[in-house]
Design a protein around this motif. Sequence first.
Motif, PDB file in Angstrom:
ATOM      1  N   LEU A   1      -0.548  16.656 -12.548  1.00  8.11           N
ATOM      2  CA  LEU A   1      -1.877  16.653 -11.949  1.00  8.11           C
ATOM      3  C   LEU A   1      -1.759  17.190 -10.523  1.00  8.11           C
ATOM      4  O   LEU A   1      -0.901  16.737  -9.765  1.00  8.11           O
ATOM      5  CB  LEU A   1      -2.442  15.230 -11.897  1.00  8.11           C
ATOM      6  N   ASP A   2      -2.623  18.125 -10.186  1.00  6.39           N
ATOM      7  CA  ASP A   2      -2.571  18.709  -8.861  1.00  6.39           C
ATOM      8  C   ASP A   2      -3.013  17.692  -7.815  1.00  6.39           C
ATOM      9  O   ASP A   2      -3.949  16.923  -8.048  1.00  6.39           O
ATOM     10  CB  ASP A   2      -3.471  19.937  -8.814  1.00  6.39           C
ATOM     11  N   GLU A   3      -2.322  17.715  -6.657  1.00  4.06           N
ATOM     12  CA  GLU A   3      -2.647  16.782  -5.570  1.00  4.06           C
ATOM     13  C   GLU A   3      -4.129  16.839  -5.200  1.00  4.06           C
ATOM     14  O   GLU A   3      -4.751  15.838  -4.863  1.00  4.06           O
ATOM     15  CB  GLU A   3      -1.783  17.116  -4.351  1.00  4.06           C
ATOM     16  N   SER A   4      -4.733  18.045  -5.304  1.00  5.31           N
ATOM     17  CA  SER A   4      -6.129  18.219  -4.881  1.00  5.31           C
ATOM     18  C   SER A   4      -7.093  17.488  -5.823  1.00  5.31           C
ATOM     19  O   SER A   4      -8.219  17.184  -5.461  1.00  5.31           O
ATOM     20  CB  SER A   4      -6.476  19.709  -4.859  1.00  5.31           C
ATOM     21  N   LEU A   5      -6.624  17.203  -7.051  1.00 10.89           N
ATOM     22  CA  LEU A   5      -7.511  16.520  -8.012  1.00 10.89           C
ATOM     23  C   LEU A   5      -7.652  15.035  -7.681  1.00 10.89           C
ATOM     24  O   LEU A   5      -8.589  14.378  -8.127  1.00 10.89           O
ATOM     25  CB  LEU A   5      -6.943  16.640  -9.429  1.00 10.89           C
TER      26      LEU A   5
ATOM     27  N   ALA B   1       0.822  -1.206   0.000  1.00 15.69           N
ATOM     28  CA  ALA B   1       0.000   0.000   0.000  1.00 15.69           C
ATOM     29  C   ALA B   1       0.859   1.259   0.000  1.00 15.69           C
ATOM     30  O   ALA B   1       0.560   2.235  -0.685  1.00 15.69           O
ATOM     31  CB  ALA B   1      -0.931  -0.011   1.204  1.00 15.69           C
ATOM     32  N   GLN B   2       1.937   1.199   0.772  1.00 15.23           N
ATOM     33  CA  GLN B   2       2.811   2.375   0.876  1.00 15.23           C
ATOM     34  C   GLN B   2       3.480   2.665  -0.469  1.00 15.23           C
ATOM     35  O   GLN B   2       3.508   3.797  -0.944  1.00 15.23           O
ATOM     36  CB  GLN B   2       3.863   2.106   1.954  1.00 15.23           C
ATOM     37  N   GLU B   3       3.988   1.609  -1.070  1.00 15.12           N
ATOM     38  CA  GLU B   3       4.649   1.733  -2.377  1.00 15.12           C
ATOM     39  C   GLU B   3       3.662   2.286  -3.418  1.00 15.12           C
ATOM     40  O   GLU B   3       4.004   3.143  -4.225  1.00 15.12           O
ATOM     41  CB  GLU B   3       5.165   0.358  -2.806  1.00 15.12           C
ATOM     42  N   ILE B   4       2.414   1.786  -3.369  1.00 18.07           N
ATOM     43  CA  ILE B   4       1.407   2.241  -4.331  1.00 18.07           C
ATOM     44  C   ILE B   4       1.162   3.741  -4.154  1.00 18.07           C
ATOM     45  O   ILE B   4       1.186   4.505  -5.125  1.00 18.07           O
ATOM     46  CB  ILE B   4       0.091   1.452  -4.151  1.00 18.07           C
ATOM     47  N   ALA B   5       0.978   4.178  -2.889  1.00 13.13           N
ATOM     48  CA  ALA B   5       0.720   5.594  -2.617  1.00 13.13           C
ATOM     49  C   ALA B   5       1.861   6.454  -3.140  1.00 13.13           C
ATOM     50  O   ALA B   5       1.642   7.501  -3.765  1.00 13.13           O
ATOM     51  CB  ALA B   5       0.541   5.804  -1.120  1.00 13.13           C
ATOM     52  N   GLU B   6       3.089   5.983  -2.909  1.00 13.12           N
ATOM     53  CA  GLU B   6       4.269   6.705  -3.385  1.00 13.12           C
ATOM     54  C   GLU B   6       4.235   6.873  -4.902  1.00 13.12           C
ATOM     55  O   GLU B   6       4.448   7.955  -5.431  1.00 13.12           O
ATOM     56  CB  GLU B   6       5.499   5.882  -3.013  1.00 13.12           C
TER      57      GLU B   6
ATOM     58  N   SER C   1       1.551   9.392  -6.191  1.00 13.94           N
ATOM     59  CA  SER C   1       1.965  10.799  -6.065  1.00 13.94           C
ATOM     60  C   SER C   1       3.007  11.138  -7.115  1.00 13.94           C
ATOM     61  O   SER C   1       2.949  12.190  -7.751  1.00 13.94           O
ATOM     62  CB  SER C   1       2.567  11.082  -4.686  1.00 13.94           C
ATOM     63  N   GLU C   2       3.949  10.213  -7.299  1.00 19.90           N
ATOM     64  CA  GLU C   2       5.013  10.456  -8.272  1.00 19.90           C
ATOM     65  C   GLU C   2       4.434  10.621  -9.684  1.00 19.90           C
ATOM     66  O   GLU C   2       4.778  11.554 -10.402  1.00 19.90           O
ATOM     67  CB  GLU C   2       5.999   9.289  -8.229  1.00 19.90           C
ATOM     68  N   ALA C   3       3.509   9.708 -10.042  1.00 17.58           N
ATOM     69  CA  ALA C   3       2.923   9.764 -11.389  1.00 17.58           C
ATOM     70  C   ALA C   3       2.105  11.033 -11.563  1.00 17.58           C
ATOM     71  O   ALA C   3       2.114  11.651 -12.632  1.00 17.58           O
ATOM     72  CB  ALA C   3       2.046   8.533 -11.633  1.00 17.58           C
ATOM     73  N   ALA C   4       1.386  11.446 -10.500  1.00 17.15           N
ATOM     74  CA  ALA C   4       0.598  12.674 -10.577  1.00 17.15           C
ATOM     75  C   ALA C   4       1.515  13.862 -10.803  1.00 17.15           C
ATOM     76  O   ALA C   4       1.233  14.751 -11.616  1.00 17.15           O
ATOM     77  CB  ALA C   4      -0.215  12.843  -9.306  1.00 17.15           C
TER      78      ALA C   4
END
Lengths: 292, 272
Positions: free
Chosen positions: A133-137, A117-122, A125-128
């Motif tokens: 892509l803004d974090e808020s989107l 899960a942690q790796e996925i979240a990372e 964010s990296e791909a965004a």
Amino acid sequence: MSKITLENISYVYSPGTPFEMHALEGINLNIRENAITGLIGHTGSGKSTLVQLLNGLTRPTSGRVLLDGKDIWQEPKKIKQVRFRVGLVMQYPEYQLFEETVRADIAFGPKNMGLSAQEIAERVSEAALLTGLDESLLDHSPFDLSGGQKRRVAIAGVIAMRPEVLVLDEPAAGLDPRGRDTILNMLRDYQQKTGATVMIVSHSMEDMARFCDDIIVLAHGKLVMQGRGHEVFARSRELSDVGLNIPEISRLCLMLRERGIPMDDGIFTVEQAEQCLLRLLESREQRTEGYV
Amino acid sequence: MKSITLGQFYPSDSILHRLDPRMKVILAVLYIVATFLCKNVLSFALLLLSAIVLILISKIPMKLVLGGIKAILFIMAFTALINVFFTKGETPIVEWRFIHIYAEGLWQALFMIVRITVLIVGTSMLLTYTTTPIMLTDALEQLLAPLRVLHIPVHEFAMMMTIALRFIPTLVEETNKIMSAQKARGADFTSGSLISRAKALIPILIPLFVSAFRRADELATAMECRCYHGGAGRTRMTILHYSPKDFVALAVIVVFGAGIIVLNRLGIGYTM
């Protein structure tokens, strides 16, 4: 160094039926590592068929696809691993979005890879970040976004798998000129930041001339040319012979040459043409000064 | 996804393609009746012959037609087996414990196979292979027009059918595209338990529904822009006319039906 090599690839649709169609015939080509390669061809030239061979979505009728020198169909059961290594963004990828939030949609690929899960979240964010892509989107529904944003979400969904090769089929199709530049600039930045190998399919010579290092030209399922951008565009006459529109500016230079103005061969951006014209102008001034 | 050739229009210039679609619907109904009239070897032989003649005059490659039959092979095999094992008769061939097979059962199975094959081949030769879906719904709309008296919205049903038929290939193509896109992101539709496979369909179904609704919306707008308001007072671009060849075809099928009845009377061999 060649990242992907196609050896004598042929692809036939519905063989042995009245609808049999040869989409690709005897294709040999190399895709250079750490570079942006442009694949150009008309509608129906076999571009989309070819990109689906690169990540093993379809299996060639004959020939081999080599990734880092290894045949991707050596172990057909492990073809999924190849799909994670060669990320493919299909045409109009915004129509593949399905999750409730942008975040979950981008995470679909990494989740299929079985990451934590942690790796996925990372990675999300990296791909965004890479696709702008803004974090808020990220917590919005993908169906509420604009067309350009949806497309970036779809591209982020593939980038999040951290593929060694990123292949995009007409990433700028259907976008306005600004949206097109944004996407293509983003891809160039992505290539420079990550050092990945990128391949872009398009039928726009202008875009390819501006954004790609190498160019591959397909026509009627056959390879016409491959090489560095300037090498390919230097053969602009051959390109127009196979019915491809060379960049407007190259055509102008060709016409000028026909009228006796000694323009350089292989001009494909306005800047190059400008410099060449300035140089010609300078030498002409020098000559006229000499007479005076 | 690739094997849905059964019931697809095949362009050609045969006499069957040129018949009036309304007449073809009538002919198909009569032909179906004829297949059920058959009772003995002679009439079934004539029926089989007629199906072959239909294929020949439709100018459709035999290979394509046989490929279409493949799809119903299972149903045919199943029907045949049921008939072989469960038909009681007077001339037993195999009697072993609980298995009793009679000659009548074998005949019955053979007749059923011929009947189903001819039913499929005949109707697809007369209708789906030789008539475009648009012509077909047009014909149905006109043949069913009398039902309007009973306040049945015949035109609207025909329009819905036309739209549904029109979008089947589009949706198939769309499904393939979405499947490829999700496979490219590592989705797996072919392995795992039944539940995980059902779950794997979500990434296909949601985009598919979204795009189907989007298409429906766009289509509705496009139809409204062209002032579509249902069937009342609507004129047609192509007006169907019966021609002499339509009535010749009708005569041929009536004679064919009569021939079957006569052959039934001859009473040779097993009679159903």
